[in-house]
Design an enzyme around this catalytic site. Structure first.
Site, PDB file in Angstrom:
ATOM      1  N   LYS A 186       4.903   8.173   7.843  1.00  0.00           N
ATOM      2  CA  LYS A 186       5.534   6.898   7.529  1.00  0.00           C
ATOM      3  C   LYS A 186       6.086   6.219   8.798  1.00  0.00           C
ATOM      4  O   LYS A 186       6.216   6.853   9.839  1.00  0.00           O
ATOM      5  CB  LYS A 186       6.654   7.114   6.507  1.00  0.00           C
TER       6      LYS A 186
HETATM    7  C1  LIG Z   1       4.561   8.776   0.978  1.00  0.00           C
HETATM    8  C2  LIG Z   1       4.772   8.191  -0.357  1.00  0.00           C
HETATM    9  C3  LIG Z   1       5.551   8.807  -1.350  1.00  0.00           C
HETATM   10  C4  LIG Z   1       6.058  10.203  -1.258  1.00  0.00           C
HETATM   11  O1  LIG Z   1       6.695  10.561  -0.125  1.00  0.00           O
HETATM   12  P1  LIG Z   1       6.707  12.080   0.403  1.00  0.00           P
HETATM   13  O2  LIG Z   1       7.836  12.033   1.366  1.00  0.00           O
HETATM   14  O3  LIG Z   1       5.405  12.359   1.058  1.00  0.00           O
HETATM   15  O4  LIG Z   1       6.992  12.955  -0.763  1.00  0.00           O
HETATM   16  C5  LIG Z   1       5.790   8.124  -2.530  1.00  0.00           C
HETATM   17  N1  LIG Z   1       5.272   6.926  -2.751  1.00  0.00           N
HETATM   18  C6  LIG Z   1       4.495   6.308  -1.841  1.00  0.00           C
HETATM   19  C7  LIG Z   1       3.961   4.951  -2.134  1.00  0.00           C
HETATM   20  C8  LIG Z   1       4.188   6.928  -0.635  1.00  0.00           C
HETATM   21  O5  LIG Z   1       3.392   6.326   0.246  1.00  0.00           O
END
Ligand SMILES: *Cc1c(COP(=O)(O)O)cnc(C)c1O
Length: 398
Positions: A186
């Site tokens: 992210k």
């Molecule tokens: C990355 C993501 C998540 C979940 O996050 P994690 O930290 O990997 O559990 C949830 N929703 C969206 C849209 C994502 O891109």
């Protein structure tokens, strides 16, 4: 998007603080921790940057969505409306609380289709969960109006759009609760981590307690703290929070790079008549984590996607053929392949998926190409990439 690309001395310094004191936990050990409170400091930074009353860090983004639902009282028998284009985490989090994911179509915003949302509301609907996919947002005014009319919760998944805004407000602050992921890919990363933000004092207190086994965090002895209600463990470690703290302090630098790189590529593709950019709702500003566009049809998108790969253009996704982000390939959900018995409400609740028509979503996802915007590209690299992308599209589309 991935903040890890620019990992450096700032991140190392924060992690060293934690290793130096040896207190890897966010709660307690006040005497030992030499004044280091990385999780708390990151929560403060998030509140300040997004002008929001409360922020709660947790272990990951999926946990963030789960606890957002939990503290808002969403559970067994409730229905939560979510989009067909998202990450599997959306339905995982909903089902974790015993609630039923009601998957509905998306439109040219690549987020919830407003008419599809309206059509999906039943007496069991408790919440609407827009997912601000690939750097841009759902039509939050329209969704807020629906929520007000039907007395529903609005829970924003802003995991892929941190830093984006809607009518001047940070994404995640428009709904009752907003969720972020700080996983490794992210824009801002903790390695693993997530966060929930809210302006609701009751939700904030519940987030604090629920994410730490129900601890009320009153006093300085964990053993005698009260547990006013059941909780769970979704704590983040201080090491992860330390990385995130350094990264979050750089969010404006990251967002500026995303915007710069996005703009260079967009400008190059703009003159191509075969390219239609994704619609951003009025009043919205993207986080520029991705550049999204539509081509004529599924076959053209597949061909361009292939042409990109052949010419070294990586990190461009054709989600129609992706196992993780689009309803088409979620057989495990449709067939309820659970390792443990699912509750009857979920089993019955999911049966609609066997024959629900998602041709409207197919129409958009089939033609969409979503290009991740990297932070580490040099300007020259972005310019060359943009030119190659335009050539690939022209070669396929003529
Ligand atoms: C990355 C993501 C998540 C979940 O996050 P994690 O930290 O990997 O559990 C949830 N929703 C969206 C849209 C994502 O891109």
């Amino acid at each position: 998007m991935p903040g890890f690309e620019l990992f450096g001395d700032a991140e190392r310094k924060e992690v060293h603080d934690v290793l130096d004191s040896g207190v890897l936990m966010r709660y307690g050990f006040d005497g030992l921790r030499k004044g280091h409170w990385k999780a708390k400091d990151l929560e403060l930074a998030i509140k300040k940057r997004f002008t929001v009353q409360h922020a709660q860090l947790v272990s990951n983004g999926t946990a963030a969505v789960s606890i957002a639902l939990a503290v808002a009282g969403v559970g067994t028998g409730d229905e939560v409306i979510m989009p067909s284009f998202t990450f599997v985490a959306s339905f995982e989090a909903i089902m974790m609380m015993g609630a039923t994911p009601v998957v509905v179509d998306i439109d040219d915003t690549l987020t919830l289709d407003i008419e599809a949302v309206k059509a999906a509301i039943t007496p069991k609907t408790k919440a609407i969960m827009p997912v601000h996919m690939c750097g841009s947002m759902a039509n939050l005014d329209a969704l807020s109006a629906i929520c007000n009319e039907h007395n529903l919760l609005l829970i924003e998944d802003a995991c892929q759009a941190i830093g984006g805004t809607y009518k001047g407000k940070a994404l995640g602050t428009v709904g009752d609760l907003g969720c972020f992921s700080f996983d490794f890919v992210k824009t801002v990363t903790c390695g693993e981590g997530g966060g929930v933000i809210t302006n609701n004092d009751d939700y904030a207190q519940r987030l604090d307690h629920f994410s730490d086994h129900g601890h009320d965090h009153i006093g300085s002895d964990r053993g005698v703290e009260e547990h006013p209600y059941l909780g769970y463990n979704f704590r983040i470690s201080e090491l992860n929070a330390a990385v995130g703290l350094a990264q979050f302090r750089r969010i404006d630098e990251f967002l500026a790079l995303q915007k710069k790189h996005y703009s260079i590529i967009r400008q190059e593709l703009e003159p191509l008549s075969s390219v239609i950019f994704r619609t951003v709702p009025e009043g919205g500003e993207e986080s520029y984590a991705f550049l999204n566009f539509f081509l004529d049809d599924l076959e053209t998108a597949r061909a361009v996607s292939k042409e990109f790969k052949t010419n070294g253009i990586d990190v461009c996704f054709h989600y129609y053929d992706n196992n993780w982000h689009y309803i088409r390939k979620w057989e495990h959900l449709k067939e309820q392949k659970s390792l443990y018995p699912l509750c009857q409400e979920i089993k019955n609740g999911l049966s609609y998926l066997k024959d629900k028509d998602f041709s409207k979503s197919d129409h958009y996802i089939g033609r969409n190409i979503s290009c991740l915007i990297k932070l580490s590209w040099s300007e020259e690299e972005v310019r060359n990439r943009a030119k190659t992308m335009a050539e690939c599209i022209k070669k396929v589309c003529g």
